[in-house]
Enzyme design. Structure first.
Site, mmCIF file in Angstrom:
data_model
loop_
_atom_site.group_PDB
_atom_site.id
_atom_site.type_symbol
_atom_site.label_atom_id
_atom_site.label_comp_id
_atom_site.label_asym_id
_atom_site.label_seq_id
_atom_site.Cartn_x
_atom_site.Cartn_y
_atom_site.Cartn_z
ATOM 1 N N HIS A 23 -9.775 -46.180 -5.625
ATOM 2 C CA HIS A 23 -9.360 -45.923 -4.235
ATOM 3 C C HIS A 23 -10.002 -46.925 -3.265
ATOM 4 O O HIS A 23 -9.470 -47.176 -2.188
ATOM 5 C CB HIS A 23 -9.787 -44.519 -3.780
ATOM 6 C CG HIS A 23 -8.890 -43.410 -4.226
ATOM 7 N ND1 HIS A 23 -8.868 -42.933 -5.511
ATOM 8 C CD2 HIS A 23 -7.970 -42.671 -3.539
ATOM 9 C CE1 HIS A 23 -7.995 -41.936 -5.600
ATOM 10 N NE2 HIS A 23 -7.434 -41.761 -4.425
ATOM 11 N N CYS A 31 -8.548 -45.483 -13.162
ATOM 12 C CA CYS A 31 -9.445 -44.518 -12.532
ATOM 13 C C CYS A 31 -10.857 -44.755 -13.062
ATOM 14 O O CYS A 31 -11.081 -44.663 -14.281
ATOM 15 C CB CYS A 31 -8.974 -43.107 -12.902
ATOM 16 S SG CYS A 31 -10.119 -41.824 -12.383
ATOM 17 N N CYS A 44 -14.465 -47.386 -8.027
ATOM 18 C CA CYS A 44 -13.421 -46.349 -7.900
ATOM 19 C C CYS A 44 -12.184 -47.070 -7.381
ATOM 20 O O CYS A 44 -12.273 -47.872 -6.443
ATOM 21 C CB CYS A 44 -13.869 -45.277 -6.923
ATOM 22 S SG CYS A 44 -12.534 -44.185 -6.372
ATOM 23 N N ASP A 66 -4.197 -41.884 -12.350
ATOM 24 C CA ASP A 66 -5.369 -41.679 -11.483
ATOM 25 C C ASP A 66 -5.211 -40.318 -10.805
ATOM 26 O O ASP A 66 -4.197 -39.631 -11.006
ATOM 27 C CB ASP A 66 -5.456 -42.806 -10.434
ATOM 28 C CG ASP A 66 -6.708 -42.685 -9.575
ATOM 29 O OD1 ASP A 66 -7.767 -42.321 -10.106
ATOM 30 O OD2 ASP A 66 -6.628 -42.939 -8.359
ATOM 31 N N SER A 67 -6.169 -39.978 -9.946
ATOM 32 C CA SER A 67 -6.091 -38.685 -9.240
ATOM 33 C C SER A 67 -5.072 -38.706 -8.110
ATOM 34 O O SER A 67 -4.620 -37.655 -7.665
ATOM 35 C CB SER A 67 -7.455 -38.341 -8.651
ATOM 36 O OG SER A 67 -7.840 -39.326 -7.712
ATOM 37 N N GLU A 123 -6.803 -40.920 0.729
ATOM 38 C CA GLU A 123 -5.635 -40.059 0.448
ATOM 39 C C GLU A 123 -4.931 -39.650 1.740
ATOM 40 O O GLU A 123 -3.717 -39.463 1.762
ATOM 41 C CB GLU A 123 -6.053 -38.818 -0.347
ATOM 42 C CG GLU A 123 -6.401 -39.092 -1.802
ATOM 43 C CD GLU A 123 -5.207 -39.500 -2.660
ATOM 44 O OE1 GLU A 123 -4.096 -39.000 -2.431
ATOM 45 O OE2 GLU A 123 -5.382 -40.344 -3.568
#
Ligand code: DGL
Length: 269
Positions: A188, A75, A186, A12-13, A154
């Site tokens: 996150h 992701c 998503c 994932d990012s 994040e």
């Protein structure tokens, strides 16, 4: 095809895919994993298709070097934008979030009115809407981009005024459409589950992670790739950017599973 004792690659990012790692460790506790958080490029949601393809190639090439036996694309953005292409380019089984989410949403929806919260790149692709309507053509799907969520997660800001105000703003148009199910499109966003649950009343919240890992388990089983060794699974965590914030936020969710986070440089990172 690689052997059963090789690890599964998950990417994932940033910390988002750890919500999928949590489900992975619950359902596949005997599997080793290599997690790659592409923190040099977070957020993915505002990147072009060409940029996302470049990142996907770099990460997949690295995973091939590391001889992973399968890849879980943890992701929503890559699952929506790059997975159909990279799946055709690499000779190992790959699972993403979109089909799993669509299957679960169609099972759960009571009134065929489904909301999807996702990144801008994912919303632009309409991948979730298409996947849901492939299964249930008369289902109404309403998508909303949530650009403030990933930077908040994040940074480890999971409660308080900022995420609540953002969530209210993103949910308002979906709730006006009288949705009965809300897909977290998503990875996150499950970090913000408590806030979202408080704001959606009777609407059913869907985190596709459990369903995606179920699909990975079925694929490993089908390819006879399940790790049969009786051992404590090894989890390796790598990032392309800063490793301190990843460690701080990641351990909030996964605790001691994350012993160490190493920074690595891939070709274009
Ligand atoms: N967690 C990812 C997703 O599911 C990436 C979000 C981002 O970096 O913008 O879409």
């Amino acid at each position: 095809m690689l052997g059963n004792n090789h690890p599964v690659g998950i990417f994932d990012s940033g910390v988002g895919g750890l919500t999928v790692v949590k489900a992975f460790l619950e359902q596949l506790p005997q599997e080793d994993l290599i997690y790659f958080g592409d923190t040099a490029h977070v957020p993915y949601g505002n990147k072009s298709e060409a940029q996302l393809m470049q990142y996907a190639h770099d990460i997949m090439d690295y995973f091939m070097e590391r001889k992973v036996k399968a890849v879980l694309v943890a992701c929503g953005t890559h699952s929506s934008v790059t997975l159909p292409r990279i799946q055709a380019e690499y000779p190992i089984p790959m699972v993403g979030m979109v089909r799993a989410a669509a299957r679960a949403a169609c099972r759960i929806t009571s009134g065929k009115r489904v909301g999807v919260l996702a990144t801008q790149a994912t919303v632009n692709s309409h991948a979730y809407r298409k996947a849901i309507q492939d299964i249930m053509p008369d289902c109404h799907v309403f998508e909303a981009a949530c650009p403030l969520f990933v930077p908040l997660v994040e940074a480890g800001i999971l409660t308080g005024e900022e995420p609540i105000a953002a969530a209210k703003q993103y949910l308002e148009p979906l709730l006006r459409e009288d949705i009965d199910t809300l897909v977290l499109g998503c990875t996150h966003y499950p970090f913000l589950q408590d806030i979202l649950t408080d704001l959606i009343g009777e609407v059913t919240l869907l985190d596709p992670a459990i369903e995606a890992v179920k699909e990975m388990k079925a694929i490993l089983t089908g390819h006879d790739l399940l790790n049969q060794a009786a051992h404590q699974s090894r989890a390796e965590f790598l990032v392309s950017g800063d490793n301190t914030s990843f460690y701080r936020v990641g351990t909030k969710l996964l605790g001691k599973v994350i012993n160490e986070v190493k920074s690595v440089t891939l070709t274009h990172c």
